[in-house]
Write a protein that holds these residues in place. Sequence first.
Motif, mmCIF file in Angstrom:
data_model
loop_
_atom_site.group_PDB
_atom_site.id
_atom_site.type_symbol
_atom_site.label_atom_id
_atom_site.label_comp_id
_atom_site.label_asym_id
_atom_site.label_seq_id
_atom_site.Cartn_x
_atom_site.Cartn_y
_atom_site.Cartn_z
ATOM 1 N N UNK A 76 0.840 -1.193 0.000
ATOM 2 C CA UNK A 76 0.000 0.000 0.000
ATOM 3 C C UNK A 76 0.883 1.253 0.000
ATOM 4 N N UNK A 77 0.474 2.303 -0.682
ATOM 5 C CA UNK A 77 1.251 3.551 -0.678
ATOM 6 C C UNK A 77 1.372 4.103 0.739
ATOM 7 N N UNK A 78 2.484 4.773 1.021
ATOM 8 C CA UNK A 78 2.744 5.308 2.364
ATOM 9 C C UNK A 78 1.683 6.296 2.826
ATOM 10 N N UNK A 79 1.165 7.098 1.942
ATOM 11 C CA UNK A 79 0.215 8.147 2.332
ATOM 12 C C UNK A 79 -1.230 7.779 2.029
ATOM 13 N N UNK A 80 -1.516 6.491 1.894
ATOM 14 C CA UNK A 80 -2.866 6.061 1.559
ATOM 15 C C UNK A 80 -3.878 6.470 2.627
ATOM 16 N N UNK A 81 -3.636 6.133 3.892
ATOM 17 C CA UNK A 81 -4.615 6.444 4.943
ATOM 18 C C UNK A 81 -4.804 7.943 5.142
ATOM 19 N N UNK A 82 -3.744 8.745 5.205
ATOM 20 C CA UNK A 82 -3.980 10.192 5.315
ATOM 21 C C UNK A 82 -4.733 10.759 4.122
ATOM 22 N N UNK A 83 -4.435 10.283 2.918
ATOM 23 C CA UNK A 83 -5.131 10.826 1.745
ATOM 24 C C UNK A 83 -6.605 10.445 1.749
ATOM 25 N N UNK A 84 -6.931 9.251 2.212
ATOM 26 C CA UNK A 84 -8.337 8.848 2.306
ATOM 27 C C UNK A 84 -9.074 9.754 3.283
ATOM 28 N N UNK A 85 -8.446 10.054 4.424
ATOM 29 C CA UNK A 85 -9.096 10.920 5.416
ATOM 30 C C UNK A 85 -9.408 12.292 4.835
ATOM 31 N N UNK A 86 -8.464 12.861 4.105
ATOM 32 C CA UNK A 86 -8.681 14.191 3.531
ATOM 33 C C UNK A 86 -9.679 14.113 2.374
ATOM 34 N N UNK A 87 -9.595 13.076 1.553
ATOM 35 C CA UNK A 87 -10.523 12.951 0.422
ATOM 36 C C UNK A 87 -11.963 12.760 0.890
ATOM 37 N N UNK A 88 -12.172 11.985 1.939
ATOM 38 C CA UNK A 88 -13.522 11.773 2.464
ATOM 39 C C UNK A 88 -14.118 13.098 2.941
ATOM 40 N N UNK A 89 -13.246 13.967 3.447
ATOM 41 C CA UNK A 89 -13.704 15.268 3.939
ATOM 42 C C UNK A 89 -13.717 16.322 2.833
ATOM 43 N N UNK A 90 -13.662 15.889 1.569
ATOM 44 C CA UNK A 90 -13.697 16.786 0.401
ATOM 45 C C UNK A 90 -12.559 17.801 0.436
ATOM 46 N N UNK A 91 -11.374 17.359 0.871
ATOM 47 C CA UNK A 91 -10.201 18.217 0.869
ATOM 48 C C UNK A 91 -10.026 19.064 2.109
ATOM 49 N N UNK A 92 -10.997 19.016 3.007
ATOM 50 C CA UNK A 92 -10.881 19.807 4.236
ATOM 51 C C UNK A 92 -10.067 19.032 5.266
ATOM 52 N N UNK A 93 -9.144 19.731 5.929
ATOM 53 C CA UNK A 93 -8.371 19.113 7.003
ATOM 54 C C UNK A 93 -9.204 19.077 8.273
ATOM 55 N N UNK A 94 -8.870 18.187 9.211
ATOM 56 C CA UNK A 94 -9.613 18.140 10.476
ATOM 57 C C UNK A 94 -9.446 19.446 11.256
ATOM 58 N N UNK A 95 -10.360 19.670 12.159
ATOM 59 C CA UNK A 95 -10.280 20.857 13.015
ATOM 60 C C UNK A 95 -9.018 20.794 13.867
ATOM 61 N N UNK A 96 -8.510 21.960 14.224
ATOM 62 C CA UNK A 96 -7.307 22.044 15.046
ATOM 63 C C UNK A 96 -7.608 21.610 16.476
ATOM 64 N N UNK A 97 -6.641 20.974 17.096
ATOM 65 C CA UNK A 97 -6.746 20.614 18.515
ATOM 66 C C UNK A 97 -6.570 21.874 19.353
#
Length: 55
Positions: free
Chosen positions: A19-40
């Motif tokens: 699997x590509x190294x950035x697969x899981x992070x890219x899925x998270x961002x793609x599911x959110x339509x390119x939006x990053x998660x809210x800041x802690x």
Amino acid sequence: MSAEEFVAMCERRDTALSAPNLLLPSIQVNIRAGRLPAAESSGVRYLKVPIRLAT
């Protein structure tokens, strides 16, 4: 090379790839339509990566 031979060659190649190294992070961002998660509370945004623990 026929289309069937090409597909078979690609499938053989793809089964050997990891699997590509950035697969899981890219899925998270793609599911959110390119939006990053809210800041802690620290102001930093984190992508959460699931882990599987052996039982």
